[in-house]
Design a protein around this motif. Structure first.
Motif, PDB file in Angstrom:
ATOM      1  N   LEU A 199      43.836  28.927  30.708  1.00  0.00           N
ATOM      2  CA  LEU A 199      42.833  28.037  31.270  1.00  0.00           C
ATOM      3  C   LEU A 199      42.375  28.440  32.670  1.00  0.00           C
ATOM      4  N   LEU A 200      42.879  29.579  33.167  1.00  0.00           N
ATOM      5  CA  LEU A 200      42.458  30.052  34.485  1.00  0.00           C
ATOM      6  C   LEU A 200      41.191  30.890  34.389  1.00  0.00           C
ATOM      7  N   LYS A 201      40.354  30.764  35.402  1.00  0.00           N
ATOM      8  CA  LYS A 201      39.083  31.481  35.425  1.00  0.00           C
ATOM      9  C   LYS A 201      38.835  32.029  36.823  1.00  0.00           C
ATOM     10  N   PHE A 211      36.015  44.058  42.176  1.00  0.00           N
ATOM     11  CA  PHE A 211      37.181  44.522  41.427  1.00  0.00           C
ATOM     12  C   PHE A 211      37.032  45.952  40.917  1.00  0.00           C
ATOM     13  N   GLY A 212      35.897  46.599  41.237  1.00  0.00           N
ATOM     14  CA  GLY A 212      35.715  48.003  40.902  1.00  0.00           C
ATOM     15  C   GLY A 212      35.677  48.249  39.408  1.00  0.00           C
ATOM     16  N   LYS A 213      35.853  49.533  39.051  1.00  0.00           N
ATOM     17  CA  LYS A 213      35.834  49.906  37.643  1.00  0.00           C
ATOM     18  C   LYS A 213      37.167  49.523  36.995  1.00  0.00           C
ATOM     19  N   ARG A 214      37.069  48.841  35.871  1.00  0.00           N
ATOM     20  CA  ARG A 214      38.283  48.386  35.193  1.00  0.00           C
ATOM     21  C   ARG A 214      37.973  48.118  33.739  1.00  0.00           C
ATOM     22  N   ASP A 215      39.030  48.010  32.953  1.00  0.00           N
ATOM     23  CA  ASP A 215      38.890  47.665  31.543  1.00  0.00           C
ATOM     24  C   ASP A 215      38.395  46.226  31.439  1.00  0.00           C
ATOM     25  N   ALA A 216      37.321  46.018  30.718  1.00  0.00           N
ATOM     26  CA  ALA A 216      36.734  44.683  30.603  1.00  0.00           C
ATOM     27  C   ALA A 216      37.690  43.678  29.981  1.00  0.00           C
ATOM     28  N   SER A 217      38.619  44.153  29.154  1.00  0.00           N
ATOM     29  CA  SER A 217      39.555  43.245  28.491  1.00  0.00           C
ATOM     30  C   SER A 217      40.768  42.906  29.358  1.00  0.00           C
ATOM     31  N   ALA A 218      40.961  43.654  30.456  1.00  0.00           N
ATOM     32  CA  ALA A 218      42.118  43.417  31.326  1.00  0.00           C
ATOM     33  C   ALA A 218      41.893  42.147  32.141  1.00  0.00           C
ATOM     34  N   PRO A 219      42.931  41.348  32.327  1.00  0.00           N
ATOM     35  CA  PRO A 219      42.774  40.105  33.097  1.00  0.00           C
ATOM     36  C   PRO A 219      42.508  40.397  34.568  1.00  0.00           C
ATOM     37  N   LEU A 220      41.801  39.485  35.217  1.00  0.00           N
ATOM     38  CA  LEU A 220      41.493  39.634  36.632  1.00  0.00           C
ATOM     39  C   LEU A 220      42.581  39.061  37.522  1.00  0.00           C
ATOM     40  N   PHE A 221      43.671  38.575  36.925  1.00  0.00           N
ATOM     41  CA  PHE A 221      44.708  37.913  37.725  1.00  0.00           C
ATOM     42  C   PHE A 221      46.055  38.043  37.033  1.00  0.00           C
ATOM     43  N   THR A 222      47.084  37.770  37.807  1.00  0.00           N
ATOM     44  CA  THR A 222      48.439  37.612  37.277  1.00  0.00           C
ATOM     45  C   THR A 222      48.964  36.270  37.768  1.00  0.00           C
ATOM     46  N   VAL A 234      48.755  32.268  41.621  1.00  0.00           N
ATOM     47  CA  VAL A 234      47.742  33.048  40.921  1.00  0.00           C
ATOM     48  C   VAL A 234      47.264  34.137  41.874  1.00  0.00           C
ATOM     49  N   ARG A 235      47.410  35.400  41.463  1.00  0.00           N
ATOM     50  CA  ARG A 235      46.992  36.532  42.288  1.00  0.00           C
ATOM     51  C   ARG A 235      45.928  37.323  41.542  1.00  0.00           C
ATOM     52  N   THR A 236      44.825  37.594  42.208  1.00  0.00           N
ATOM     53  CA  THR A 236      43.792  38.402  41.576  1.00  0.00           C
ATOM     54  C   THR A 236      44.185  39.879  41.590  1.00  0.00           C
ATOM     55  N   LEU A 250      38.401  30.453  42.113  1.00  0.00           N
ATOM     56  CA  LEU A 250      39.565  30.360  41.228  1.00  0.00           C
ATOM     57  C   LEU A 250      39.596  28.957  40.640  1.00  0.00           C
ATOM     58  N   THR A 251      39.567  28.850  39.319  1.00  0.00           N
ATOM     59  CA  THR A 251      39.459  27.545  38.674  1.00  0.00           C
ATOM     60  C   THR A 251      40.478  27.403  37.551  1.00  0.00           C
ATOM     61  N   LEU A 252      41.124  26.235  37.521  1.00  0.00           N
ATOM     62  CA  LEU A 252      41.954  25.857  36.377  1.00  0.00           C
ATOM     63  C   LEU A 252      41.146  24.855  35.565  1.00  0.00           C
ATOM     64  N   GLU A 253      40.755  25.254  34.353  1.00  0.00           N
ATOM     65  CA  GLU A 253      39.936  24.406  33.502  1.00  0.00           C
ATOM     66  C   GLU A 253      40.760  23.226  32.970  1.00  0.00           C
TER      67      GLU A 253
END
Length: 348
Positions: A199-201, A211-222, A234-236, A250-253
């Motif tokens: 539920l994090l966005k 965030f530069g070049k990255r895999d589109a499927s990889a999460p933006l946070f841990t 929550v760390r980007t 940073l949003t928790l839905e």
């Protein structure tokens, strides 16, 4: 033999037999009459009037608060019913399993009279979040002279409430090139980390590609879990400092539920974190000097710098030039840097 042909010895006893029969019949009639008379008297005799004075008893319900964690273990709090006058039967005081109470919907636990005015329900497990309950009292189970003003009480358990403790732009003091947005979340109830992650966005309000070049499927946070499933960070991913400042949202839905069951969150929660540009990532807010004496009594001059952001120590040594006037005997020291995020650090 007499005139009637009845032997004299029989004739002598005939009157006696008739008298006996009459006596028996009379005794029976008297017994029946006496029995009916007794019961009539018992039903109609004057009796003393017994008056029972009823007293109205008012109750107040106290819903259980948020479950505290004591020595690493959750301690569910009891439900309380307090009455302004005596209500309990004396033989139930202090005993677990008091009768006459019903909790709807049901929850494992035990009813107990603490004293004649105070009743508690001790749950066998933690209360679910945001659930509506009813407590129904059977008035026949209490003192006869007591009349409850209310026999049904309603309450709602504490809903799941998330809160943003802190959200900031973070730079690693050991590696000043590592930048992240960090948000600390706390919850009133335990939640699963995997449910939280779903539920994090993370989004850039200005659409800057930090965030530069990255895999589109990889999460933006841990997500890092803290104590008792109620605290999370929550760390980007690594952020590249942009030419123009932007903001990370940073949003928790809504829809997150607890491990205890019950209702989930109904509103989004989050924070905006400022990402500085290449010109405002580090600022010197103020600087002042002080004379501090060593343990041997020798004076040394310190330069205190208040700054926002971080800088590598080698850069401070190359750009700071503390010294002393030719007319003084103050000793100078090689420049050193303490890390700070909007704090004071000495260069000496």
């Amino acid at each position: 033999m007499g005139g009637c042909g009845i032997p004299s010895h029989v004739r002598e006893h005939v009157p006696t037999a008739w008298h006996l029969a009459g006596t028996i019949v009379a005794a029976g009639l008297l017994s029946i009459g006496g029995w009916h008379g007794y019961h009539w008297w018992e039903a109609h005799k004057p009796r003393p009037t017994v008056l029972t004075v009823q007293r109205e008893v008012i109750g107040k319900l106290t819903a259980p608060p948020v479950t505290p964690v004591v020595k690493g273990k959750a301690q569910p709090q009891p439900l309380r019913l307090d009455f302004d006058q005596s209500l309990a039967q004396l033989d139930e005081l202090g005993k677990a399993g008091a009768k006459g109470m019903e909790l709807d919907p049901p929850l494992p636990g035990t009813w107990k009279w603490v004293d004649d005015k105070h009743l508690i329900f001790e749950p066998g497990r933690d209360w679910p979040a945001g659930v509506d309950y009813e407590v129904k009292l059977d008035t026949s189970a209490f003192a006869k002279e007591a009349k409850l003003k209310e026999s049904v009480f309603k309450f709602t358990t504490v809903p799941l409430q998330p809160a943003v403790v802190k959200a900031e732009f973070y730079t690693d003091p050991q590696d000043p090139t590592l930048h992240q947005a960090v948000m600390e979340l706390k919850f009133t109830h335990p939640v699963e980390r995997t449910d939280l992650e779903k539920l994090l966005k993370v989004e850039m309000l200005g659409k800057t590609p930090v965030f530069g070049k990255r895999d589109a499927s990889a999460p933006l946070f841990t997500v890092v879990e803290g104590a008792h499933q109620r605290q999370f960070w929550v760390r980007t991913s690594r952020i590249s400092i942009p030419e123009k400042e932007d903001f990370i949202k940073l949003t928790l839905e809504p829809g997150l539920k607890t491990t205890n069951g019950g209702g989930g969150t109904s509103k989004p929660v989050g924070s905006n974190v400022r990402v500085p540009d290449i010109y405002s990532g580090f600022n010197v807010e103020s600087a002042d000097t002080r004379i501090i004496r060593t343990d041997e009594g020798e004076p040394e001059q310190y330069l205190f710098v208040e700054a926002s952001g971080y800088a590598a120590g080698r850069r401070w040594r190359s750009t700071s030039r503390p010294g002393c006037s030719p007319r003084t005997n103050l000793r100078t020291r090689t420049a050193r840097w303490w890390k700070t995020t909007t704090g004071r650090a000495p260069v000496r």
